[in-house]
Enzyme design. Structure first.
Site, PDB file in Angstrom:
ATOM      1  N   LYS A 144       0.819  -1.217   0.000  1.00  0.00           N
ATOM      2  CA  LYS A 144       0.000   0.000   0.000  1.00  0.00           C
ATOM      3  C   LYS A 144       0.854   1.269   0.000  1.00  0.00           C
ATOM      4  O   LYS A 144       0.412   2.320  -0.443  1.00  0.00           O
ATOM      5  CB  LYS A 144      -0.970  -0.036   1.168  1.00  0.00           C
TER       6      LYS A 144
HETATM    7  C1  LIG Z   1      -4.437  -4.689   1.262  1.00  0.00           C
HETATM    8  C2  LIG Z   1      -3.631  -5.920   1.131  1.00  0.00           C
HETATM    9  C3  LIG Z   1      -3.985  -6.940   0.196  1.00  0.00           C
HETATM   10  C4  LIG Z   1      -5.219  -6.870  -0.663  1.00  0.00           C
HETATM   11  O1  LIG Z   1      -5.099  -5.921  -1.690  1.00  0.00           O
HETATM   12  P1  LIG Z   1      -6.383  -5.437  -2.514  1.00  0.00           P
HETATM   13  O2  LIG Z   1      -5.907  -4.340  -3.396  1.00  0.00           O
HETATM   14  O3  LIG Z   1      -7.381  -4.970  -1.488  1.00  0.00           O
HETATM   15  O4  LIG Z   1      -6.892  -6.594  -3.289  1.00  0.00           O
HETATM   16  C5  LIG Z   1      -3.132  -8.025   0.090  1.00  0.00           C
HETATM   17  N1  LIG Z   1      -2.025  -8.151   0.866  1.00  0.00           N
HETATM   18  C6  LIG Z   1      -1.683  -7.211   1.771  1.00  0.00           C
HETATM   19  C7  LIG Z   1      -0.471  -7.415   2.603  1.00  0.00           C
HETATM   20  C8  LIG Z   1      -2.459  -6.061   1.933  1.00  0.00           C
HETATM   21  O5  LIG Z   1      -2.111  -5.125   2.835  1.00  0.00           O
END
Ligand SMILES: *Cc1c(COP(=O)(O)O)cnc(C)c1O
Length: 462
Positions: free
Chosen positions: A111
């Site tokens: 993120k």
């Molecule tokens: C948020 C997250 C996901 C999922 O990603 P999306 O874009 O919501 O599909 C997967 N792995 C981790 C470690 C995350 O923080």
């Protein structure tokens, strides 16, 4: 470039308004009017650094709303916070099997790739407009810390993130509660993640409160987050020098949607493995062409413990030939009956041969983490393990044995030390900048699951 809402009735707006709005006023998500091709430099070659490459891939989405040189500098600033010179290094772990490591940013989850840039963009646009906003959001763990780190140095942003009390990991909580910046506020809600999300939705639906407090959102439905994630699909393929399948550990469908957009823009992607944990609404959709919601169950990969993948709406809009009214109707029905089905001809056109859904339970997650440790000596986090397990399940079924598959490694193993210890017997070390995280003083605010109390707190933070 102009943006339209997936629900068809909000007015068209430009990039900077999309950045600040998050959600459209008709409840829809913004998408660009067309899928552009990314710009190459004059000699036809791609630029050298991740930040330069990022700026040229994203340029057509921004149009003339931000000067190209200014935007490139924002990208340089955003990606200078990453600990790896490649930002998103591609690692071969076995023949034809790769990990794209997206966790080298400040808060150790993918993120950061989007939220570091989002923070720089908010600062730039708000300073130019001489405005101030209050970002509110709910987090099941990773978004909160990444959003705080992204905006902590923004002069014109306050941010409040609600998280479910006792339901995020210690590392995740401390990444929110140990920051000293006075504009960031983590609030433990006496309730679940869904309760937190409902409180946020209620604040946005209270138009008077929304306008009075200049509410804004940076959760994964904000277009700019998806846009920033398109970049690493291109850079990974350039590194590989070949086409590939991507396996994406999925929750809200944001990351895999970004890959699909890269494909629309011309990236040579052979397909997507949509990897779910036991919360497998998407896997069941790919099996039955029907989407039906179940209860959320807690797993070892908590950032994917999600029932309804909000970014799926953007793909649904495409499947409806960009008919926003039809999309809105379908989603209203889904909200009411918990069921959504897609006609076979539409399914064949948009899904077959492009997406394959696989699930991976906690036992398979641990087994995959253990296998990678034994084969390579690397520790991987449980979300990455779900992606890798799904990739391995798809080989020989959807794809030939010699197909290159890139699994997105979405979190650093030290973010989920308990699962890593269970799988490997080893304790992953936090990187140096977080080495003292567990002994830093925390600033904890707790509130009941009550809209009035939360609104009073938010209003008091401005
Ligand atoms: C948020 C997250 C996901 C999922 O990603 P999306 O874009 O919501 O599909 C997967 N792995 C981790 C470690 C995350 O923080």
């Amino acid at each position: 470039m102009r943006y339209i809402s997936t629900r068809g009735t909000a007015p068209e707006i430009g990039f900077c308004d999309v950045l600040l709005a998050g959600l459209a006023r008709d409840g829809g998500l913004y998408v660009p009017q067309t899928w552009p091709s990314p710009a190459k430099s004059a000699d036809g070659k791609f630029e050298a650094t991740y930040a330069q490459r990022a700026a040229s891939i994203m340029a057509p989405f921004i149009g003339d709303e931000i000067d190209a040189k200014v935007f490139q500098q924002l990208c340089v600033d955003a990606y200078s916070t990453f600990r790896h010179p490649d930002v998103a290094p591609l690692i071969e772990i076995a023949p034809d099997e790769y990990l794209l490591e997206l966790f080298h940013g400040p808060t150790l989850a993918f993120k950061d790739v989007a939220l570091q840039l989002v923070g720089k963009l908010f600062d730039h646009v708000l300073t130019q407009r001489n405005e101030r906003v209050m970002i509110v959001g709910a987090t099941s763990g990773d978004t909160g810390g990444a959003a705080f780190d992204g905006v902590a140095s923004c002069r014109n942003v306050d941010i409040v993130m609600l998280y479910p009390n006792n339901r995020v990991s210690d590392v995740q909580r401390r990444q929110m509660t140990t920051l000293t910046a006075s504009n960031v506020h983590a609030v433990a809600i006496d309730g679940t993640f869904d309760d937190c999300q409902d409180l946020v939705k209620a604040m946005f639906n209270d138009q008077k409160f929304r306008d009075a407090n200049q509410l804004s959102a940076v959760n994964s439905i904000n277009w700019v987050r998806v846009m920033a994630q398109v970049v690493y699909y291109f850079t990974a393929l350039e590194k590989l020098g070949d086409s590939a399948v991507f396996s994406v550990p999925t929750g809200n469908f944001g990351n895999v949607l970004a890959g699909w957009i890269a494909k629309q823009m011309g990236a040579s992607i052979d397909g997507f493995v949509v990897a779910s944990n036991t919360n497998d609404i998407l896997t069941r959709f790919f099996e039955s062409q029907q989407m039906t919601a179940n209860e959320v169950v807690p797993t070892l990969s908590p950032s994917m413990d999600i029932q309804v993948s909000s970014n799926f709406e953007r793909l649904l809009f495409e499947m409806n030939n960009r008919d926003g009214v039809a999309t809105a109707k379908q989603l209203t029905e889904f909200r009411k009956n918990g069921e959504l089905s897609v006609a076979p001809s539409i399914y064949t056109k948009w899904i077959s041969g492009v997406f394959a859904g696989y699930r991976c339970n906690d036992e398979q997650t641990l087994a995959t983490m253990k296998d990678v440790y034994q084969q390579t000596g690397m520790m991987i986090d449980p979300h990455t393990a779900v992606g890798l397990s799904a990739a391995r399940q798809s080989v020989g079924v959807n794809y030939p044995k010699n197909q290159s598959i890139i699994t997105l490694a979405t979190a650093h193993p030290a973010k989920f030390p308990d699962a890593v210890r269970r799988a490997t017997g080893q304790t992953p070390q936090l990187p140096e900048h977080l080495a003292d995280l567990m002994s830093r003083p925390e600033r904890i605010v707790s509130l009941p699951n009550n809209l009035k109390s939360v609104q009073a707190f938010v209003a008091g933070c401005r």
